[in-house]
Design an enzyme around this catalytic site. Structure first.
Site, mmCIF file in Angstrom:
data_model
loop_
_atom_site.group_PDB
_atom_site.id
_atom_site.type_symbol
_atom_site.label_atom_id
_atom_site.label_comp_id
_atom_site.label_asym_id
_atom_site.label_seq_id
_atom_site.Cartn_x
_atom_site.Cartn_y
_atom_site.Cartn_z
ATOM 1 N N PRO A 145 0.734 -1.044 0.197
ATOM 2 C CA PRO A 145 -0.069 -0.036 0.089
ATOM 3 C C PRO A 145 0.792 1.213 -0.128
ATOM 4 O O PRO A 145 1.711 1.538 0.911
ATOM 5 C CB PRO A 145 -0.767 -0.159 1.175
ATOM 6 C CG PRO A 145 0.032 -1.062 2.095
ATOM 7 C CD PRO A 145 0.994 -2.058 1.323
ATOM 8 N N ASP A 157 -2.065 2.855 2.643
ATOM 9 C CA ASP A 157 -1.700 3.273 3.644
ATOM 10 C C ASP A 157 -2.064 4.690 4.174
ATOM 11 O O ASP A 157 -1.744 5.518 3.599
ATOM 12 C CB ASP A 157 0.089 3.315 3.558
ATOM 13 C CG ASP A 157 0.722 2.459 4.764
ATOM 14 O OD1 ASP A 157 0.146 2.375 5.788
ATOM 15 O OD2 ASP A 157 1.751 2.146 4.562
ATOM 16 N N TRP A 203 4.434 0.484 9.697
ATOM 17 C CA TRP A 203 5.176 -0.740 8.881
ATOM 18 C C TRP A 203 4.654 -1.991 9.522
ATOM 19 O O TRP A 203 4.856 -3.007 8.818
ATOM 20 C CB TRP A 203 6.676 -0.768 9.172
ATOM 21 C CG TRP A 203 7.430 0.391 8.570
ATOM 22 C CD1 TRP A 203 7.733 1.470 8.769
ATOM 23 C CD2 TRP A 203 7.570 0.407 7.007
ATOM 24 N NE1 TRP A 203 8.451 2.255 7.780
ATOM 25 C CE2 TRP A 203 8.216 1.584 6.680
ATOM 26 C CE3 TRP A 203 7.448 -0.632 5.860
ATOM 27 C CZ2 TRP A 203 8.523 1.916 5.408
ATOM 28 C CZ3 TRP A 203 7.633 0.096 4.786
ATOM 29 C CH2 TRP A 203 8.241 0.915 4.243
ATOM 30 N N GLN A 253 12.771 -1.324 -0.126
ATOM 31 C CA GLN A 253 11.792 -2.194 0.595
ATOM 32 C C GLN A 253 12.435 -3.364 1.132
ATOM 33 O O GLN A 253 11.750 -3.995 1.920
ATOM 34 C CB GLN A 253 10.436 -2.483 -0.089
ATOM 35 C CG GLN A 253 9.689 -1.312 -0.404
ATOM 36 C CD GLN A 253 9.143 -0.613 0.704
ATOM 37 O OE1 GLN A 253 8.990 -1.136 1.896
ATOM 38 N NE2 GLN A 253 9.276 0.812 0.506
ATOM 39 N N TRP A 292 9.253 -3.023 3.667
ATOM 40 C CA TRP A 292 7.849 -3.950 3.256
ATOM 41 C C TRP A 292 8.407 -5.237 3.407
ATOM 42 O O TRP A 292 7.823 -6.345 3.856
ATOM 43 C CB TRP A 292 7.046 -3.422 2.375
ATOM 44 C CG TRP A 292 5.863 -4.280 2.203
ATOM 45 C CD1 TRP A 292 4.822 -4.364 3.120
ATOM 46 C CD2 TRP A 292 5.252 -4.781 1.054
ATOM 47 N NE1 TRP A 292 3.825 -5.032 2.785
ATOM 48 C CE2 TRP A 292 4.027 -5.398 1.310
ATOM 49 C CE3 TRP A 292 5.663 -5.160 -0.237
ATOM 50 C CZ2 TRP A 292 3.244 -5.922 0.598
ATOM 51 C CZ3 TRP A 292 5.021 -5.670 -1.281
ATOM 52 C CH2 TRP A 292 3.610 -6.335 -0.916
ATOM 53 N N LYS A 315 18.821 12.615 -6.811
ATOM 54 C CA LYS A 315 17.219 12.286 -6.182
ATOM 55 C C LYS A 315 16.436 13.238 -7.087
ATOM 56 O O LYS A 315 16.562 14.356 -6.957
ATOM 57 C CB LYS A 315 16.916 12.309 -4.836
ATOM 58 C CG LYS A 315 15.987 11.705 -4.235
ATOM 59 C CD LYS A 315 15.981 11.596 -2.759
ATOM 60 C CE LYS A 315 14.691 11.195 -2.235
ATOM 61 N NZ LYS A 315 14.710 11.151 -0.849
ATOM 62 N N LYS A 349 10.928 17.611 -6.211
ATOM 63 C CA LYS A 349 9.872 18.514 -6.664
ATOM 64 C C LYS A 349 10.542 20.152 -6.438
ATOM 65 O O LYS A 349 10.012 20.855 -7.359
ATOM 66 C CB LYS A 349 8.507 18.592 -5.938
ATOM 67 C CG LYS A 349 7.793 17.390 -6.208
ATOM 68 C CD LYS A 349 6.627 17.211 -5.353
ATOM 69 C CE LYS A 349 5.666 16.051 -5.389
ATOM 70 N NZ LYS A 349 4.606 15.898 -4.556
#
Length: 1291
Positions: free
Chosen positions: A47, A86, A529, A565, A569, A602, A605
């Site tokens: 999610p 999530d 998590w 992850q 996750w 990276k 924005k």
């Protein structure tokens, strides 16, 4: 019915149309209904948070998930795909804190948890509609209606069940632990969260003195980059086995103790210090020193604080070799202090920093200051007190909060833990049962993380989350763990519980069974998590619902997320499934790398260093973005520097060629049916009947690819599949279609054309199904048209509304021929090498060359190359192919280079000298190596794989007219000196090129009937005449000299300002005229009519040359031919010379009516019974009439007999001087077909060809002695010249 395919396409616009179509047929839900009852394929979707818009990382992972699950569906499985959200945790709370200006827990207390959570609830799905729009637009099929949200009460209830299962197993405890802590978010982070966001920072670096109590003039000196931890110092630590020195600073006279290996940390040069004594660190153990501050001096009496401890974690890598220890701000500090009894698990915490990172009242000098702001003040105080030895700055990598982008600190906090450390071996064992792509992530990055697994802090001191279901007494001695809503109702007596968030259940109490009053819930909530790690169970409300369905389908067949992850996750999934069920939560995992901005940074924005994903989709389409991402290093868990031009190049290099091949197919399917009456109706079982070598090759190549793709997709190796699929498009478009264009356009007759079109259809149809999971839009677009050509009987019982309802085809082993594939690969090598030679010598492919020579040591390779000679000659535009093993004849030899990776590892220091010796090996030595597979070089035995053999060409020994290029096992020589005839042919190809460009400029389709008029120099005009058949065979339309007759509709005229107006300094002016309903014939205003009266016999004059009349039956003229269906063909010209063969006569008959692209029969009788023989003397046909009839299409059983023995067309005889001054006679046709009158330029062209004077001006006269010249001024109508004798004179 198949629809025409436009020349130009906007892929984004077509994708929008496909989306509308999917919506009309409810495609995703329909596919799910169609797959009901099939074996289940279980997929878990991790999610995302809906508090921000999806970025390229989401898109990459989402595309991988979509490709794999679509593939599974089209492989015969039922694949449920549910989107998840999530909803809890820091991402939401941090947004609210920023918006409302919340600085800490006291601000939340003022507004109340209910009001705070209400604000969280408002924004939690802020971007959910945007997510759904973007995900759908990207072509991903996933269920948003049956989604799961971690804030749903039924989801939260399963979280409680998971926790209670762990609690009942004794795996939950409360403790104090030094953890990464976000002061911006007022909460600890798990150790895997803290590893997600490291940045390079500049911090203060100070060396502080700690005078020993027994000898105050001697000080320990410790180095730290966190001065704010110094007020909490309780001990120092040294390495017991490394050497330390007592050293005198020669500048100040002060004496310090530090590690010998770290003297450079304080002194730049040896003369700056004097070593007084040397000893191991163990000697310093338990020595006492003077505290820096007075805040916690009571700890000396209480636990023996402020002494020197020993531990091996102190290294010689940095600092002074002496570590200052604040046990509640460092994991190692805490561990060592616990070992020495400086602190105990039950002792009061020396942690004078609050949740916002500010000093508490215990540190009186700096109370209320943010710790990083206090660094300078602390340093100044220590300097004033004489404890600062050295001050500088250091740049190092430091963890930042992944949500707030602020530096983390390490801080001891009380937390609820799940025991993990005891289960390391079980975790590693379960991990070994899973399959990861790529494998190294599983074995190294993830495996190493598991080996260092620590107990998991699962609680957060926050508000918006699933509350930890523990109700406790005030003294914490009575604890009740609740595992369900029903259990909570029974224990509290409250029956109406519809929500499990803090504002609801914190009010509920449970009566004590031990007489301790009312039990209240602990204040913590679960780390988000823990929720995402529980999603396999919580998304189906296990075990309260769907228990059997879950048990039958657990573990999942497939999951996928980014490499970040591995500590998120993927880890929490494995931990919980191992502790709950003792098995892994998934079988197969695809791990992708990170997507960075084009500069390697990276994506940000704030910096705006990447294009908006939706803008990219609107410009190039979702398919292009999907293919770009899936064909990138990121699918191998590597970094991808995202470049918009890479997406654009997918259109240019893959989609447009593929689309053009599809368009070319559909155009020629329509042409075959229109002109030949032959329809393509595809049935796969009938495939494979073509005897054409290239048909068999592309079918074999396609089936081999299908076999390969199925094998690799079964292994989840998208990174091997995507390049092969992209390469296949190149093989199809740049090899098969390009090399078979003439066949596909019908030049080999309708039967051969049908074979080629059926083959191309099979390939495109198969690949639309194979590539549908990857690029769902363009495959749907093509399929929707291609399906109209399917045999309805073969598709009976199938839902054919979408390509995504079709199954991935099984490979046809009977069509796979590896020898053909190998042979074509050898042919391609020769062609590619030949092209490189041409490019190097600036010889465009349209200029023919004499010879190409292929040299190889393998006779089988040469035989393969020879068998495909015709393709090589055509593709390289050469006249002759020679294959040979005799490399010496052409000055070629074998050359060797080392395999640097293999030999470098094997030879190490010897590699450089052996490399030189390898490069000097002789041709004979290398030939022996080819035979034996081994060779000795400088005492080293080298075998296959150590060397790479290749051919080299020595121009000094070979012919100077050759140039060469080589692949490892084949050398190609090209004779690069063309003769004049070849140069002329190149110019003819230039003319074709200019015509095609002009057609494209006019937006014409290949099937449009046009006439091309031209005006050029005599030199180029001669070449155009000589190569007229070649030009026509390419453009399939008439090319005639200027002028354009009056009244014609001119579509486009060549632009004299453009550089391609000239061909090798010859001007070439062209105009294209449209024919058909709104156009006109090429050279006459007379309409096409069935019959016209024949030309009259005038004064008994007959043609000087033998002739036949020809009548077109059952079809009309093409290529701009006007007039009637009657024509005259000269059997010779000049008289007695160049007698036509039967085959040439047939071709002339086709040419005069413009039906050169049609397959026809020529009969000598009106009953159409006697076919003109394919060979034999045609003189016997003089003055007869022949009948031209199509083989297929229009039906014509018989026709009206024509008994005329004179030419049906007007003519004139001509006399001229031939070679050696010999008098010659010939015949000029003034019209052809009957009614289509020649222009003066066309008449002049006839004379030039007849007299062999192409390129030179020839004048015609009506009387001998160059009198009464024939010009447009004095001859208004060429038919006036009928039956006259003209006189031609070359100028």
């Amino acid at each position: 019915m198949a629809q025409p395919v436009p020349e130009k396409i906007s892929f984004p616009d077509e994708e929008e149309n496909v989306l509308k179509y999917w919506k009309e047929i409810d495609a995703f839900k329909t596919s799910m209904k169609l797959s009901k009852g099939r074996p289940r394929y279980t997929f878990y979707d991790g999610p995302p948070f809906a508090t921000g818009l999806p970025h390229y990382g989401h898109i990459l992972a989402g595309t991988i998930k979509d490709v794999v699950t679509r593939w599974a569906h089209q492989s015969g499985f039922h694949v449920e795909r549910r989107f998840g959200w999530d909803c809890h945790g820091l991402p939401v709370e941090y947004e609210i804190d920023k918006t409302l200006g919340i600085k800490g827990p006291e601000d939340v207390a003022k507004m109340g948890i209910e009001a705070y959570n209400a604000e969280c609830r408002k924004i939690v799905m802020r971007y959910s509609s945007d997510w759904e729009h973007i995900v759908t637009r990207l072509g991903r099929w996933i269920d948003f209606e049956k989604d799961y949200k971690t804030m749903y009460p039924w989801f939260m209830e399963t979280i409680w069940w998971v926790f209670k299962e762990l609690y009942n197993k004794g795996l939950v405890y409360k403790g104090f632990k030094v953890m990464p802590f976000s002061t911006a978010c007022n909460t600890p982070l798990s150790n895997f969260e803290s590893g997600q966001n490291y940045k390079d920072v500049v911090d203060p670096a100070v060396i502080i003195s700690f005078p020993l109590e027994e000898t105050p003039d001697i000080s320990m000196i410790a180095w730290t980059t966190t001065p704010w931890t110094l007020p909490s110092n309780l001990s120092l630590c040294v390495n017991p086995t490394l050497d330390y020195v007592k050293v005198k600073d020669n500048n100040t006279g002060k004496v310090y103790i530090m590690m010998e290996a770290r003297l450079e940390a304080l002194f730049k040069h040896p003369e700056e210090y004097t070593v007084l004594e040397k000893f191991p660190g163990k000697v310093l153990e338990n020595k006492k020193y003077k505290p820096l501050f007075q805040y916690f001096t009571y700890m000396r009496e209480r636990s023996g604080a402020f002494r020197i401890l020993c531990d091996s974690y102190v290294t010689a890598e940095s600092g002074t070799g002496v570590v200052h220890q604040a046990p509640y701000f460092g994991e190692d500090d805490q561990r060592v202090c616990l070992k020495y009894g400086i602190i105990t698990k039950d002792s009061e915490m020396i942690c004078p920093v609050d949740a916002s990172g500010r000093f508490t009242a215990e540190v009186t000098d700096f109370q209320g200051l943010y710790i990083k702001d206090a660094d300078k003040k602390i340093t100044k105080k220590l300097k004033d007190e004489g404890r600062l030895v050295h001050q500088s700055e250091t740049k190092h990598s430091y963890p930042f909060c992944w949500r707030s982008e602020t530096p983390l600190i390490y801080k001891a906090v009380p937390s609820w833990f799940v025991r993990v450390e005891h289960a390391k071996e079980q975790l590693l064992n379960n991990n070994s049962q899973t399959y990861w792509v790529p494998d190294f992530v599983k074995e190294k990055r993830f495996g190493n993380w598991l080996r260092e697994a620590r107990d998991w802090a699962i609680s957060r001191n926050r508000y918006w989350g699933t509350p930890i279901p523990l109700w406790v007494s005030d003294d914490m001695e009575e604890v009740v763990c609740v595992g369900s809503i029903e259990e909570l109702k029974q224990l509290t007596g409250v029956k109406d519980i519809n929500d499990l968030h803090r504002e609801v259940i914190d009010k509920l109490t449970i009566p004590s069974k031990l007489g301790k009053g009312k039990l209240k819930r602990v204040s913590e909530v679960f780390d988000c998590w823990f929720e995402s790690g529980s999603m396999p169970y919580a998304q189906v409300h296990y075990p309260f619902e769907h228990k059997k369905a879950f048990d039958d389908s657990f573990p999942a067949d497939f999951i996928a997320e980014g490499i970040d992850q591995t500590r998120g996750w993927f880890y929490t999934l494995l931990v919980l499934s191992t502790l709950l069920f003792g098995k892994p939560p998934f079988k197969n995992l695809v791990c992708n790398g990170l997507v960075l901005a084009s500069d390697g940074q990276k994506m940000s924005k704030r910096k705006k260093n990447y294009p908006d994903p939706l803008e990219v989709v609107h410009k190039y389409g979702a398919d292009a973005l999907r293919l770009y991402l899936c064909n990138s290093p990121a699918v191998r868990a590597d970094f991808l520097r995202f470049k918009e031009e890479g997406v654009r190049d997918i259109l240019k290099d893959v989609f447009l060629p593929w689309y053009n091949a599809y368009r070319f197919l559909m155009q020629n399917v329509e042409r075959l049916e229109r002109e030949e009456g032959v329809s393509l109706e595809y049935h796969e079982e009938k495939l494979g009947s073509s005897g054409n070598y290239m048909d068999r090759w592309i079918l074999s190549f396609t089936q081999s690819l299908i076999k390969y793709v199925r094998q690799e997709m079964q292994a989840y190796r998208l990174y091997t599949v995507m390049p092969r699929l992209v390469k296949f498009v190149d093989e199809l478009t740049n090899w098969y279609v390009k090399m078979n264009r003439k066949r596909l356009k019908g030049d080999g007759g309708p039967d051969d054309c049908l074979d080629a079109l059926t083959t191309l259809f099979s390939v495109l149809f198969s690949m639309s199904k194979v590539m549908a999971p990857l690029i769902p839009y363009i495959t749907e677009l093509m399929y929707q048209n291609l399906k109209h050509l399917l045999d309805p009987a073969a598709m009976k019982g199938q839902d054919t509304r979408s390509v995504h309802f079709m199954m991935i085809p099984e490979p046809r082993e009977d069509l796979i021929d590896t020898h053909i594939e190998s042979a074509v690969a050898s042919m391609q090598s020769v062609i590619e090498l030949g092209r490189l030679v041409r490019e190097r010598n600036t010889l465009p492919i349209r200029y023919p060359l004499k010879e190409v020579v292929a040299i190889a040591g393998d006779g089988d390779v040469l035989r393969d190359i020879q068998s495909l000679q015709s393709y090589i000659l055509e593709e390289l535009n050469v006249k002759k192919l020679t294959t040979t093993t005799d490399k010496e004849k052409y000055g070629a030899r074998l050359h060797a280079e080392p395999d640097h990776r293999v030999l470098g590892a094997k030879l190490k220091q010897q590699f450089k000298s052996v490399t030189k010796a390898i490069q000097e090996l002789t041709d004979k030595q290398l030939m022996d190596f080819e035979k034996t597979g081994e060779i000795e070089v400088l005492g080293n035995k080298l075998v296959e794989g150590d060397l790479r053999l290749m051919y080299k060409f020595d121009g000094a020994k070979g012919s100077p007219t050759y140039d060469a290029h080589a692949y490892p096992h084949v050398l190609v020589l090209v004779e690069v000196t063309p003769d004049q005839s070849m140069l002329d042919e190149g110019l003819a190809r230039d003319v074709v090129n200019r015509i095609q460009k002009l057609r494209k400029e006019a937006g014409l389709m290949p099937t449009d009937d046009i006439t091309v008029y031209y005006d050029t120099t005599p030199e180029l005009g001669k070449i155009i005449t000589n190569f007229s058949d070649f030009i026509f065979s390419t453009i399939k339309q008439p090319l005639v000299p200027y002028p354009v007759p009056p009244g014609q509709k001119v579509l486009v005229v060549s632009d004299p300002t453009k550089k391609d107006y000239k061909v090798k300094n010859n001007k070439l002016e062209m105009a294209i005229v449209k024919r058909g309903a709104d156009g006109a014939a090429s050279s006459s205003t007379a309409p096409v009519v069935a019959t016209l009266s024949p030309a009259p016999v005038k004064n008994g004059v007959k043609p000087a040359c033998k002739f036949v009349n020809v009548q077109l039956c059952g079809m009309s003229c093409h290529e701009g031919r006007g007039g009637s269906n009657q024509a005259t063909v000269l059997l010779e010209n000049p008289q007695g010379q160049f007698v036509l063969s039967a085959d040439s006569l047939r071709k002339q008959a086709q040419s005069v009516f413009g039906v050169r692209g049609r397959k026809v029969k020529v009969y000598s009788d009106a009953n159409l019974q006697t076919v003109l023989p394919s060979s034999g003397n045609t003189s016997s046909l003089n003055r007869k009439t022949l009948y031209v009839v199509p083989c297929t299409g229009e039906v014509c059983d018989k026709t009206t007999a024509c008994n005329i023995t004179s030419p049906v067309c007007h003519f004139a005889n001509v006399e001229y001087k031939g070679a050696g001054g010999k008098s010659c006679k010939g015949t000029l046709l003034l019209e052809n077909p009957r009614g289509d009158t020649c222009t003066m330029a066309q008449l002049q062209s006839q004379v030039q060809v007849l007299a062999g004077q192409n390129g030179r001006q020839v004048k015609l006269y009506r009387k001998p002695g160059q009198k009464d010249e024939v010009t447009t001024q004095n001859v208004k109508n060429l038919l006036e010249l009928h039956s006259e004798t003209l006189y031609a004179v070359c100028q």
